[in-house]
Design an enzyme around this catalytic site. Sequence first.
Site, PDB file in Angstrom:
ATOM      1  N   SER A 152     -37.741 -13.082 -40.186  1.00 55.38           N
ATOM      2  CA  SER A 152     -36.596 -12.972 -39.281  1.00 55.38           C
ATOM      3  C   SER A 152     -36.689 -11.697 -38.452  1.00 55.38           C
ATOM      4  O   SER A 152     -37.239 -10.682 -38.912  1.00 55.38           O
ATOM      5  CB  SER A 152     -35.322 -12.915 -40.124  1.00 55.38           C
ATOM      6  N   TYR A 180     -30.243  -8.678 -46.513  1.00 56.71           N
ATOM      7  CA  TYR A 180     -30.933  -9.894 -46.038  1.00 56.71           C
ATOM      8  C   TYR A 180     -32.236  -9.504 -45.325  1.00 56.71           C
ATOM      9  O   TYR A 180     -33.319 -10.008 -45.663  1.00 56.71           O
ATOM     10  CB  TYR A 180     -30.023 -10.699 -45.101  1.00 56.71           C
ATOM     11  N   LYS A 205     -36.349 -10.040 -46.371  1.00 52.29           N
ATOM     12  CA  LYS A 205     -37.351 -10.691 -45.511  1.00 52.29           C
ATOM     13  C   LYS A 205     -38.564  -9.777 -45.313  1.00 52.29           C
ATOM     14  O   LYS A 205     -39.698 -10.239 -45.293  1.00 52.29           O
ATOM     15  CB  LYS A 205     -36.726 -11.078 -44.162  1.00 52.29           C
TER      16      LYS A 205
HETATM   17  C1  WQD Z   1     -25.267 -13.197 -31.799  1.00 55.77           C
HETATM   18  C2  WQD Z   1     -24.478 -12.301 -30.880  1.00 55.77           C
HETATM   19  C3  WQD Z   1     -22.678 -11.074 -31.929  1.00 55.77           C
HETATM   20  C4  WQD Z   1     -20.121 -14.541 -32.732  1.00 55.77           C
HETATM   21  C5  WQD Z   1     -27.948 -13.038 -37.105  1.00 55.77           C
HETATM   22  C6  WQD Z   1     -28.675 -12.332 -38.183  1.00 55.77           C
HETATM   23  C7  WQD Z   1     -30.140 -12.562 -38.031  1.00 55.77           C
HETATM   24  C8  WQD Z   1     -30.447 -14.039 -37.984  1.00 55.77           C
HETATM   25  C9  WQD Z   1     -29.649 -14.718 -36.934  1.00 55.77           C
HETATM   26  C10 WQD Z   1     -30.786 -15.372 -39.929  1.00 55.77           C
HETATM   27  C11 WQD Z   1     -24.144 -10.941 -31.500  1.00 55.77           C
HETATM   28  C12 WQD Z   1     -22.162 -12.019 -30.884  1.00 55.77           C
HETATM   29  C13 WQD Z   1     -21.156 -13.704 -32.364  1.00 55.77           C
HETATM   30  C14 WQD Z   1     -18.899 -14.488 -32.005  1.00 55.77           C
HETATM   31  C15 WQD Z   1     -19.850 -12.761 -30.626  1.00 55.77           C
HETATM   32  N1  WQD Z   1     -30.120 -14.606 -39.256  1.00 55.77           N
HETATM   33  N2  WQD Z   1     -21.016 -12.848 -31.322  1.00 55.77           N
HETATM   34  N3  WQD Z   1     -18.819 -13.595 -30.969  1.00 55.77           N
HETATM   35  O1  WQD Z   1     -26.186 -11.191 -35.398  1.00 55.77           O
HETATM   36  O2  WQD Z   1     -27.875 -11.642 -33.556  1.00 55.77           O
HETATM   37  O3  WQD Z   1     -28.305 -12.448 -35.858  1.00 55.77           O
HETATM   38  O4  WQD Z   1     -28.285 -14.412 -37.097  1.00 55.77           O
HETATM   39  O5  WQD Z   1     -31.314 -16.083 -40.474  1.00 55.77           O
HETATM   40  O6  WQD Z   1     -30.771 -11.964 -39.077  1.00 55.77           O
HETATM   41  O7  WQD Z   1     -28.400 -10.951 -38.130  1.00 55.77           O
HETATM   42  O8  WQD Z   1     -26.589 -13.568 -34.548  1.00 55.77           O
HETATM   43  O9  WQD Z   1     -25.271 -15.512 -33.884  1.00 55.77           O
HETATM   44  O10 WQD Z   1     -24.213 -13.813 -35.436  1.00 55.77           O
HETATM   45  O11 WQD Z   1     -24.603 -13.211 -33.058  1.00 55.77           O
HETATM   46  O12 WQD Z   1     -19.692 -11.967 -29.698  1.00 55.77           O
HETATM   47  O13 WQD Z   1     -17.934 -15.220 -32.274  1.00 55.77           O
HETATM   48  O14 WQD Z   1     -23.217 -12.910 -30.620  1.00 55.77           O
HETATM   49  O15 WQD Z   1     -21.974  -9.872 -31.872  1.00 55.77           O
HETATM   50  O16 WQD Z   1     -24.261  -9.980 -30.506  1.00 55.77           O
HETATM   51  P1  WQD Z   1     -27.176 -12.075 -34.804  1.00 55.77           P
HETATM   52  P2  WQD Z   1     -25.119 -14.097 -34.291  1.00 55.77           P
END
Ligand code: WQD
Length: 327
Positions: free
Chosen positions: A117, A141, A145
């Site tokens: 990841s 997490y 990984k």
């Molecule tokens: C994306 C962006 C949020 C929801 C995570 C894990 C990573 C991987 C994928 C694994 C961010 C923003 C989100 C909302 C928002 N995991 N957001 N409003 O955090 O980049 O990655 O998922 O298997 O390890 O860390 O993904 O989809 O949570 O967020 O503004 O309602 O969307 O702040 O910038 P992230 P995400």
Amino acid sequence: MTWLITGGAGYIGAHVAKAMTGAGERVVVLDDVSTGVEERLGADVALVRGSASDRGLLDRVLREHEVSGVVHLAAKKKVDESVGDPLLYYRENVSGLTVLLEAVVAAGVGRFVFSSSAAVYGVPDVELVTEETPCAPINPYGETKLVGEWLVRATGRAHGVSTACLRYFNVAGAAEPRLSDTGVSNVVPMFFDRLTRGEAPRVFGDDYPTPDGTCVRDYVHVADLADAHLAVARALAERAPGEDLTVNVGRGEGVSVRELATLVGEVTGLPAEPVVEPRRPGDAASAVASVARMTEELGWTARLGVRDMVESAWEGWLLSHPEARAH
Ligand code: WQD
């Protein structure tokens, strides 16, 4: 040869199983169906129910199906949960992996593809994240990984297994609606969830040092990601025993949360003007992959764009949330 896909009934795993069987590879899936869904699998895929860290079961499956390569996706993957229960994550993602690797070595399996990841990079402070960007995970997490990659590479080197570690960036979309992500822990389903309730999507912070102030991510379609697994799995046959290929899998293009919200509004036809909430702890301002290594080593690039991801994810969402049409 036969490939064992652990976690093959999961959202990403089922796409990998589909891509590999579609390309003529023989596949057997090992999944404990704790979060996996059996109906995601095609009739041509054998499902063995059980844990990817059950040594007796692994020995039997590897032998009976004459497995010569493993794609390992079975893992815990919720960042928040890992912060609250790190032991669970280290047990499942690290201790479990040692058992699987022991079985792989004992059975003489020559190829191993590991689902890693972008979380291994933590909060990268660069415009494009290359595989040489220092790894500095900021939650258990991501730590598991990274440790997993170390385990895989060291085992490969010591025992002559060709290995690959795929560092996924932000995965979204579905190749077909029934293969959709059923979780609501990533931004696209989280936006759909809010819209289905008649609420505005939330943007976590709009004061980041990015063009529109919201976080920038590199979204990759799950069908492309599955295709990348196939390309990597096949490439391992050409590589020397013990060699490793660690690659980013993304599109190499940043999309901001605000841009994503606009697209979600266009695709769903629902009012998606977001509300701005405070920053979410631990979010990087930007995480965009350099995809040069994947292109240079394998000639692979993603084909589908963010609109394809949102459209296909929305079709999948409507399948399980028919009420969303009513708004
Ligand atoms: C994306 C962006 C949020 C929801 C995570 C894990 C990573 C991987 C994928 C694994 C961010 C923003 C989100 C909302 C928002 N995991 N957001 N409003 O955090 O980049 O990655 O998922 O298997 O390890 O860390 O993904 O989809 O949570 O967020 O503004 O309602 O969307 O702040 O910038 P992230 P995400």
